[in-house]
Design a protein around this motif. Structure first.
Motif, PDB file in Angstrom:
ATOM      1  N   ALA A 283      47.913  42.884  35.647  1.00  0.00           N
ATOM      2  CA  ALA A 283      46.661  43.836  35.382  1.00  0.00           C
ATOM      3  C   ALA A 283      45.737  42.878  36.089  1.00  0.00           C
ATOM      4  O   ALA A 283      44.187  43.406  36.024  1.00  0.00           O
ATOM      5  CB  ALA A 283      46.157  44.757  33.963  1.00  0.00           C
ATOM      6  N   ALA A 284      45.221  41.542  35.079  1.00  0.00           N
ATOM      7  CA  ALA A 284      44.307  40.602  34.817  1.00  0.00           C
ATOM      8  C   ALA A 284      44.076  40.029  36.555  1.00  0.00           C
ATOM      9  O   ALA A 284      42.490  39.828  36.975  1.00  0.00           O
ATOM     10  CB  ALA A 284      44.099  39.870  34.156  1.00  0.00           C
ATOM     11  N   GLY A 285      45.495  40.092  36.974  1.00  0.00           N
ATOM     12  CA  GLY A 285      45.280  39.253  37.924  1.00  0.00           C
ATOM     13  C   GLY A 285      44.690  40.078  39.398  1.00  0.00           C
ATOM     14  O   GLY A 285      43.430  39.994  40.088  1.00  0.00           O
ATOM     15  N   ARG A 286      45.028  41.649  38.849  1.00  0.00           N
ATOM     16  CA  ARG A 286      44.033  42.878  40.275  1.00  0.00           C
ATOM     17  C   ARG A 286      42.752  43.108  39.888  1.00  0.00           C
ATOM     18  O   ARG A 286      42.283  42.872  40.567  1.00  0.00           O
ATOM     19  CB  ARG A 286      45.266  43.676  39.740  1.00  0.00           C
ATOM     20  CG  ARG A 286      46.219  44.127  40.587  1.00  0.00           C
ATOM     21  CD  ARG A 286      47.280  44.882  40.851  1.00  0.00           C
ATOM     22  NE  ARG A 286      46.833  45.641  39.294  1.00  0.00           N
ATOM     23  CZ  ARG A 286      47.704  46.286  37.988  1.00  0.00           C
ATOM     24  NH1 ARG A 286      49.247  45.578  38.125  1.00  0.00           N
ATOM     25  NH2 ARG A 286      48.371  46.404  36.972  1.00  0.00           N
ATOM     26  N   ALA A 287      42.825  42.671  38.635  1.00  0.00           N
ATOM     27  CA  ALA A 287      40.961  42.557  38.569  1.00  0.00           C
ATOM     28  C   ALA A 287      40.189  41.316  38.714  1.00  0.00           C
ATOM     29  O   ALA A 287      39.395  41.698  38.748  1.00  0.00           O
ATOM     30  CB  ALA A 287      40.695  43.050  37.009  1.00  0.00           C
ATOM     31  N   GLY A 288      41.036  39.922  39.447  1.00  0.00           N
ATOM     32  CA  GLY A 288      40.419  38.927  39.350  1.00  0.00           C
ATOM     33  C   GLY A 288      40.448  37.518  38.641  1.00  0.00           C
ATOM     34  O   GLY A 288      39.660  37.194  38.948  1.00  0.00           O
ATOM     35  N   ALA A 289      41.065  37.909  37.967  1.00  0.00           N
ATOM     36  CA  ALA A 289      41.595  37.468  37.263  1.00  0.00           C
ATOM     37  C   ALA A 289      41.874  35.459  37.721  1.00  0.00           C
ATOM     38  O   ALA A 289      43.160  35.664  38.466  1.00  0.00           O
ATOM     39  CB  ALA A 289      42.213  36.905  35.946  1.00  0.00           C
TER      40      ALA A 289
END
Length: 282
Positions: free
Chosen positions: A175-181
């Motif tokens: 989820a964090a990766g999809r949000a741009g992390a």
């Protein structure tokens, strides 16, 4: 070895050893009865520590001896003639003082490491640029992760602390990766959970840069870290002490603030709102 107290000699024998909690209990009991330790049978030591006799044998083997008799023989050989209870010793420290002094030495080592600020400055920029920023720490390291996350959230717009394992850990990384992390900071302290190693490997597969604070540059998480900065833990008590990793976390926060132009304004805004709410007792 003869110029120190029995407790100090035992402490040096145990320093740097990676012992289980049960084994540390045995070591702790030996330090408390340092003058008697070379003359205790394995049964007596087991009773003193509240563990099984086989645990005492495994403890001796963990220290590099063939068994408990070999450990006891070594202790008798390094005990000065007539020494008992530290009499006639110029300077001696009890086990609690020794634990504190060991942590002071850990902080000295960290200070020497920080003579080159490059790795910390690089880490600070990586953390500042990540939106959101993931902070990982499980089990013994969970308090380090929560502490870092608490302060980071005052200056960083999106901090997500991962301090619980389980099947959803990878989901939260996704989820964090999809949000741009773009980065994850991990606090990894012994004993190292396999779940942390797996989570870091997965985070890197997802394209995140991993910054790690670990007790050693050779910790199991090293192979899955892009940038690892070591800070030793104290091993003189039944449970590890982690003053150096905590301080390194604060240093990394400082470096992260340097990479966040809005950090000072966020802090001033928080202070103003806290004062208006009467949040703190002055």
């Amino acid at each position: 070895m003869s110029g120190s107290s029995p407790a100090a000699r035992l402490q040096r024998l145990f320093e740097g050893q990676r012992l289980t909690p049960t084994q540390r209990r045995i070591a702790h009991s030996m330090v408390r009865r340092a003058a008697d330790a070379p003359f205790l049978s394995s049964v007596e030591l087991a009773e003193l520590a509240g563990v099984s006799q086989p645990s005492v044998t495994r403890f001796a083997v963990a220290l590099g001896f063939d068994g408990y008799p070999a450990l006891r023989k070594h202790l008798r050989e390094v005990t000065p003639d007539g020494a008992a209870g530290g009499e006639g010793v110029e300077e001696s420290f009890n086990e609690y003082q020794q634990a504190v002094r060991a942590e002071i030495e850990n902080l000295r080592q960290l200070s020497g490491l920080l003579a080159d600020p490059g790795p910390v400055e690089r880490a600070g920029l990586l953390l500042a640029e990540s939106r959101p920023l993931l902070v990982l720490g499980l089990r013994a390291a969970s308090s380090q992760a929560r502490g870092f996350g608490y302060f980071a959230a005052k200056v960083h717009p999106d901090v997500r602390v991962l301090d619980e394992g389980g099947s959803m850990l990878h989901d939260r990384i996704d989820a964090a990766g999809r949000a741009g992390a773009s980065a994850l900071i991990c606090f990894a302290l012994p004993r190292h959970p396999r779940e942390v190693v797996d989570a870091l490997a997965y985070a890197r597969e997802r394209g995140l840069t991993v910054v790690t604070v670990a007790d050693s540059a050779f910790a199991p998480v090293a192979a899955h870290s892009d940038l690892l900065i070591p800070a030793a833990v104290g091993t003189g008590l039944a449970f590890d002490t982690a003053c150096a990793p905590m301080l390194l976390g604060r240093v990394l926060l400082e470096a992260m603030c340097d990479g966040l132009p809005e950090a000072q304004a966020r802090l001033e805004d928080f202070d103003a709102r806290a004062a208006a709410r009467g949040l703190f007792v002055e």
